[in-house]
Design an enzyme around this catalytic site. Sequence first.
Site, short mmCIF file in Angstrom:
data_model
loop_
_atom_site.label_atom_id
_atom_site.label_comp_id
_atom_site.label_asym_id
_atom_site.label_seq_id
_atom_site.Cartn_x
_atom_site.Cartn_y
_atom_site.Cartn_z
N LYS A 20 -24.00 -16.50 -9.94
CA LYS A 20 -23.10 -16.11 -11.03
C LYS A 20 -23.87 -15.98 -12.34
O LYS A 20 -24.81 -16.74 -12.61
CB LYS A 20 -21.99 -17.17 -11.17
CG LYS A 20 -20.91 -16.82 -12.20
CD LYS A 20 -19.83 -17.90 -12.24
CE LYS A 20 -18.74 -17.58 -13.24
NZ LYS A 20 -17.69 -18.63 -13.28
N SER A 96 -12.87 -17.35 -12.68
CA SER A 96 -13.78 -16.38 -13.27
C SER A 96 -14.93 -15.96 -12.34
O SER A 96 -15.62 -14.98 -12.61
CB SER A 96 -14.39 -16.97 -14.55
OG SER A 96 -15.19 -18.12 -14.27
N SER A 120 -12.16 -21.90 -11.22
CA SER A 120 -12.86 -20.62 -11.14
C SER A 120 -13.69 -20.39 -9.89
O SER A 120 -14.25 -19.31 -9.71
CB SER A 120 -13.76 -20.43 -12.37
OG SER A 120 -12.96 -20.20 -13.51
#
Length: 374
Positions: A20, A96, A120
């Site tokens: 990420k 997210s 997330s």
Amino acid sequence: MSALINAFTLGGDGPTIVIKDTIDIAGMPTTGASRALANAASAQEHAQVVRLLLDAGWRIVGKANMHELAFGMTGINDYTGTPINPQDPTRIPGGSSSGSASAVGLGLADAALGTDTGGSIRGPAACCGVVGLKPTFARVSRSGVAPAESTLDCVGPFARDVRMLIDTMSVIAPAFDRETALKSVTTCKVGIARVDAQAELLSAVAHAPQRAGLSSHAIELAGFADAFQAGLAIINAETWAAFGHLVDSGKLGADLEARLRAASSTTPDHVSAAERVRRSFTEAVDRAFDGVDVIVMPTLPALPITIEEARRGVSVIAMSSLIRPFNLSGHPALSLPLPIEGSPLLAGLQIIGRHGADEQVCAVAAAFETALAS
């Protein structure tokens, strides 16, 4: 390919993984998928989790896309593109860590790393039909992860099956006991938490322990709704502290700028009240484990809405109602794909364990995985 911000190859010949874009990779900027950080300087060194993966011979194949600055539940990003939901491209991928879940679900990598501050990892995992783990708070190093300061955020893995998830945890958390996580679960007391969710999701969760041959009974978690609100207050305060200076840059997405401005109104009194709730709710969850080994509930209260609905302004704040409380308490929580009768979509079965019992959560998840696949 919007699951990834950029694709590259770094490392050995081991399993493939994407990282990420809040996690530092030396020589690359960490932009949080935001135009406001597009010109950020390249990271000087790898985040600790990245170094551990490379030392173990894993192959990084890209930086994963995400909801801008990790502050949103839909995964929609008009700057870097919205990652595809592998289950249904018309639906949101969840945020997210949207790109991490999407990349794994699409088969672009064996595993992915995401971060989970208010759900997330677990939210996107449930949306995209993959496995995702929020470890016990501080079980996995956040060195080299943005934002630098957080009392909620955890780095954790995504995979298509529990075994690969265990393999990933055994690398990024050196004290993680892989053998314990791989042990067959024959006896386990399961507490089914009473929560608000769609009836078909509650039914699927209620039947899962029986299918796995595990004993279960219903339990109450005192202060659950208050924990959700307290988690919101703390994430708002901490995200404003980390990224509020970008509000006047003119480079933030409209949705993110609006949420940051709203977050700026969180006062020290709000945070103090939230911290009191943190203490009481953590104690309530710990007490619940006096009578059960794991707690289960749906990961999300409903199936993911469509991208069109999200763009029309359909509220998604309730998406995190069942996941955010465990960021506040710090307990490990895993989302496992959950078949729903009459639906082509998989939902998420959330499995919560005692502090530090990440291995047991994984072992129980493997038992559920086998049973639900039969």
